[in-house]
Design an enzyme around this catalytic site. Structure first.
Site, PDB file in Angstrom:
ATOM      1  N   ARG A   1       2.099   1.439   0.828  1.00  0.00           N
ATOM      2  CA  ARG A   1       3.441   2.011   0.777  1.00  0.00           C
ATOM      3  C   ARG A   1       4.494   0.931   0.729  1.00  0.00           C
ATOM      4  O   ARG A   1       5.617   1.155   0.366  1.00  0.00           O
ATOM      5  CB  ARG A   1       3.688   2.917   1.972  1.00  0.00           C
ATOM      6  CG  ARG A   1       3.491   2.188   3.285  1.00  0.00           C
ATOM      7  CD  ARG A   1       3.569   3.132   4.444  1.00  0.00           C
ATOM      8  NE  ARG A   1       3.063   2.457   5.620  1.00  0.00           N
ATOM      9  CZ  ARG A   1       2.717   3.046   6.734  1.00  0.00           C
ATOM     10  NH1 ARG A   1       2.815   4.349   6.828  1.00  0.00           N
ATOM     11  NH2 ARG A   1       2.272   2.356   7.764  1.00  0.00           N
ATOM     12  N   THR A   2       4.108  -0.276   1.109  1.00  0.00           N
ATOM     13  CA  THR A   2       5.047  -1.379   1.012  1.00  0.00           C
ATOM     14  C   THR A   2       5.319  -1.633  -0.455  1.00  0.00           C
ATOM     15  O   THR A   2       4.429  -1.498  -1.279  1.00  0.00           O
ATOM     16  CB  THR A   2       4.470  -2.624   1.663  1.00  0.00           C
ATOM     17  OG1 THR A   2       4.068  -2.272   2.969  1.00  0.00           O
ATOM     18  CG2 THR A   2       5.486  -3.712   1.708  1.00  0.00           C
ATOM     19  N   GLN A   3       6.546  -1.999  -0.757  1.00  0.00           N
ATOM     20  CA  GLN A   3       6.892  -2.103  -2.154  1.00  0.00           C
ATOM     21  C   GLN A   3       7.584  -3.422  -2.409  1.00  0.00           C
ATOM     22  O   GLN A   3       7.711  -4.249  -1.533  1.00  0.00           O
ATOM     23  CB  GLN A   3       7.812  -0.961  -2.527  1.00  0.00           C
ATOM     24  CG  GLN A   3       8.415  -0.293  -1.320  1.00  0.00           C
ATOM     25  CD  GLN A   3       9.782   0.235  -1.560  1.00  0.00           C
ATOM     26  OE1 GLN A   3      10.359   0.048  -2.620  1.00  0.00           O
ATOM     27  NE2 GLN A   3      10.324   0.876  -0.574  1.00  0.00           N
TER      28      GLN A   3
END
Lengths: 247, 252, 265
Positions: C41-43
């Site tokens: 989910r880290t972008q």
């Protein structure tokens, strides 16, 4: 109302043998007993006005408003059960917000009205619910110009140049028909709206009333706002003058 | 690599923390406490602002200094204040200092696996009227002390305090032993000297200094009036009292 | 398991353990978290805007941002507005990910509309918008799913001007001059020199000139910038966001610099 008492008027989900839904008609009765609300669609905008009956001198002036905002550019005036009116306004706000979320632009007035009327209509289908006891005037200015609609307890929604609901609607409609709505500016329409509300108010039978007015147009930058105090006072003064000449 | 991949492992994880510099310090006296912090907030070599307070008044007898990651610090102070307000509503009085200390430990430890990256120093007056300092690590370990420095210049300031407050490496003359507590005037001088020195030697310290002084109920405020830029912050001059002294620090 | 308690579990880094409580060679490696690959989910920011600048002046605040949205080093969109009015008292300027910014715009528009339809005449003050954004940004970073922006919030309410900063970590601060990104290094010293101590006397034309010159410097030095920008002005009378301003620029000096101009050798 010849079929009253025949048992067909207890549920919104049952027709009478001659094809009527009495619960819906009774809902209209609730509207007919309520303070008049009018809406004018003119050259450059919309004016909404309401005759708010003050049933107690203890009420705070300007409180319990009967004209509400649905979106920046849409206003809604109700006649009938106040609580139903607030519920419908809340629902309409939800629809307008949802439209903004989906399409990233302000909702067209007729879109909000069509969604609202579908909601109202759903309450004419079931025995477990009662139809809304309000007629709703929805006015707004979108990129296609000014629009005015009335949503009735049955769920029908018609577009109008001028609309009146509530106790004084007959006389109000007659007066509105005399106006040249397409030539009027919102500023002029405010004065006419005030005059009509004062005219239809029956001071023999009724208690005190408060005139509530809002407008949307070029003068408000497309926003639904209360009519400014000075214009409101002026319109009220002219309305009282006109009343003396009328009688 | 030509296909766009990397031959070495790459750091891809979002890092939810940063350091915002600054230093805080607190010293307890017999019947007073002093809690101070500079007002610079920085990230890397950039000064973000010259005035972002790190010392916060909690009650009329408790002051909290928070240093580390500013976003966590602000959120933590906000939540502590909220809990103290709830306590007031429930008990119609301010929470005692040692209870606040324990509350802070509980709140910090509650975030044990995603800690508030902040070092807290709580200073104030205990219910018995003594000055007290509590210092915490980011996950809630805490103890009551007489003095403590934390933050960017902790390594510069703490040894100085050890020497000046605890008299470490000082031999007392046989006829006059070291005092257990220093008078307020001496403490204020040490605080100001600590910060001017830290400002001189640490790039993340400077701009402004806020010194909170908490006096036990009944102790005279004598000696404070003569100091410039003092402002009383307490709501009741009959109880424990809080003052703040503001000073400029070098801005380079 | 080794006997250094500090090596147990997740490794710490320099920033935390700056006193070497365990030997260097024992220090655990970064990026070896077993679960790091598990959740994605880290972008990273994709289409980005560069610096935003803002200053206080006599009548309120002024903010500037160019109209470029870059795709890495590609100047992808050259006419994107990065200044956004929030109600009639506040302006928001965004650097960082433009899709995250557009998400925020939608969120704020809904907030402002809801406040309007409440019909009590209340409007949000710039401080309130700033606090709201700070809460949103901090909440998202705490979910390890940040909105990848550095934001400036400015406005005027009741004769008091406000300038605040919020970023993807939820870090906040206020000052009379603010800049995000590259501007914090290149333009902020210029802004501070021109504005600090003169917040209440700085005239509108002077404020505009200072911002314009700073944007010019940034255009020459920041490879992800554009010579087309907008200036937002917030005063007691409301928000005014200018049409795009295009600066004329001069590159003749580059002719004499080796590797810069059109040399043949």
């Amino acid at each position: 109302m010849t079929s009253i008492g025949t048992g067909y008027d207890l549920s919104a989900s049952t027709y009478s043998p001659d094809g009527r839904i009495f619960q819906v008609e009774y809902a209209n009765k609730a509207v007919e007993n309520s303070g008049t609300a009018i809406g004018l669609r003119v050259k450059d905008g919309i004016v909404l006005a309401v005759e708010k009956i003050i049933h107690s001198k203890l009420l705070v002036p300007d409180a319990n408003r009967r004209i509400q905002s649905i979106d920046k550019h849409i206003g809604l005036a109700t006649s009938g059960f106040q609580a139903d009116g607030r519920h419908l306004a809340s629902h309409a706000r939800g629809e307008a917000t949802s439209y903004r979320e989906w399409y990233r632009s302000p909702a067209p007035v007729k879109e909000v009205v069509s969604r609202l009327s579908m909601y109202v209509q759903a309450y004419t289908l079931y025995s477990s619910v009662r139809p809304f006891g309000v007629s709703t005037i929805v006015g707004g200015v979108d990129n296609a110009g000014p629009h005015l609609f009335v949503v009735e307890p049955s769920g029908v929604a018609y577009g109008y140049h001028g609309a009146a609901v509530g106790k004084g609607r007959q006389l109000a409609k007659t007066e509105i028909e005399k106006l040249k709505l397409v030539e009027l500016s919102t500023r002029e329409a405010v004065v006419e709206a005030a005059r009509i509300i004062y005219l239809v108010h029956d001071d023999q039978k009724e208690k005190e009333f408060e005139l509530e007015m809002t407008w949307i147009g070029d003068e408000t930058n497309g926003l639904h706002l209360p009519v400014p105090k000075d214009l409101h006072t002026e319109a009220e003064r002219k309305a009282k003058d006109a009343l003396e000449n009328f009688e | 690599m030509p296909d766009g991949s990397f031959s070495h492992p790459q750091e891809r994880q979002f890092n939810p923390y940063t350091e915002n510099g600054g230093t805080i310090l607190a010293i307890a006296g017999a019947d007073f406490s002093v809690v101070a912090g500079d007002t610079r907030q920085s990230e890397g070599y950039s000064i973000q602002t010259r005035y972002a307070p790190k010392v916060h008044k909690l009650t009329d007898r408790a002051v909290l200094a928070v240093n580390g990651f500013a976003a966590d610090g602000n959120m933590f102070v906000k939540k502590v204040k909220q809990r103290l307000e709830w306590y007031r509503h429930a008990h119609a009085k301010d929470m005692p200092l040692r209870a606040i200390a324990r509350l802070i430990q509980t709140m910090l430890y509650g975030q044990r696996f995603f800690p508030y990256y902040v070092y807290n120093i709580l200073g104030g007056i205990e219910e018995d009227g003594t000055g007290a300092i509590y210092s915490f690590d980011p996950v809630g370990s805490y103890e009551r002390e007489t003095c403590r420095a934390a933050g960017a210049a902790m390594a510069l300031v703490q040894p100085f305090l050890d020497n000046q407050i605890y008299f470490k490496n000082q031999q007392a003359p046989a006829d006059s032993p070291h005092p257990v507590h220093l008078p307020l005037q001496d403490v204020l001088s040490i605080v100001i000297d600590s910060f001017t020195s830290a400002t001189e030697r640490h790039i993340e310290v400077g701009d402004g200094l806020e010194i909170y002084v908490i006096l036990a109920k009944g102790r005279s405020a004598q000696g404070l009036e003569s100091i410039r830029n003092v402002q009383e912050m307490s709501t009741n001059p009959e109880g424990d009292r809080v003052f703040v002294i503001r000073r400029e620090l070098k801005k380079d | 398991m080794d006997h250094f308690p500090t090596s147990w579990g997740r490794p710490r880094n320099d920033a935390v353990d700056n006193f070497n409580t365990y030997p260097l060679h024992q220090r655990a490696q970064h990026g070896k978290d077993t679960f790091a690959e598990g959740v994605q989910r880290t972008q990273q920011p994709i289409v980005t805007g560069t610096s935003v600048l803002a200053i206080k002046y006599k009548d309120g605040i002024m903010m500037a941002a160019d109209t470029l949205a870059s795709y890495g080093s590609l100047a992808r969109f050259k006419s994107v507005q990065r200044l956004h009015a929030v109600g009639r008292t506040t302006v928001l300027g965004a650097s960082g990910d433009m899709s995250d910014f557009q998400y925020l715009q939608g969120m704020l528009d809904e907030l402002v509309t809801d406040e309007f339809t409440a019909g009590d005449g209340n409007e949000f003050a710039p401080q309130e918008v700033h606090e709201y954004l700070a809460r949103v940004m901090y909440a998202r970073r705490s979910k390890m799913n940040p909105l990848w922006n550095a934001l400036l919030v400015g406005g005027v309410r009741d004769g008091k001007s406000f300038l605040g900063y919020v970023d993807l970590l939820g870090t906040t601060y206020q000052a009379s001059t603010l800049a995000t990104g590259y501007g914090a290094h290149i333009a902020l010293p210029l802004l501070r020199q021109a504005v600090e101590t003169r917040e209440d006397t700085l005239a509108e034309e002077e404020a505009k000139r200072v911002l314009t010159e700073s944007m010019r410097v940034l255009f020459y030095r920041d490879a992800r910038s554009l010579n087309k920008f907008q200036i937002a002005k917030v005063t007691e009378t409301g928000v005014d966001i200018s049409e795009p301003i295009v600066l004329d620029t001069h590159w003749s000096f580059a002719e004499g610099i080796r590797g810069y101009g059109a040399q043949t050798q």
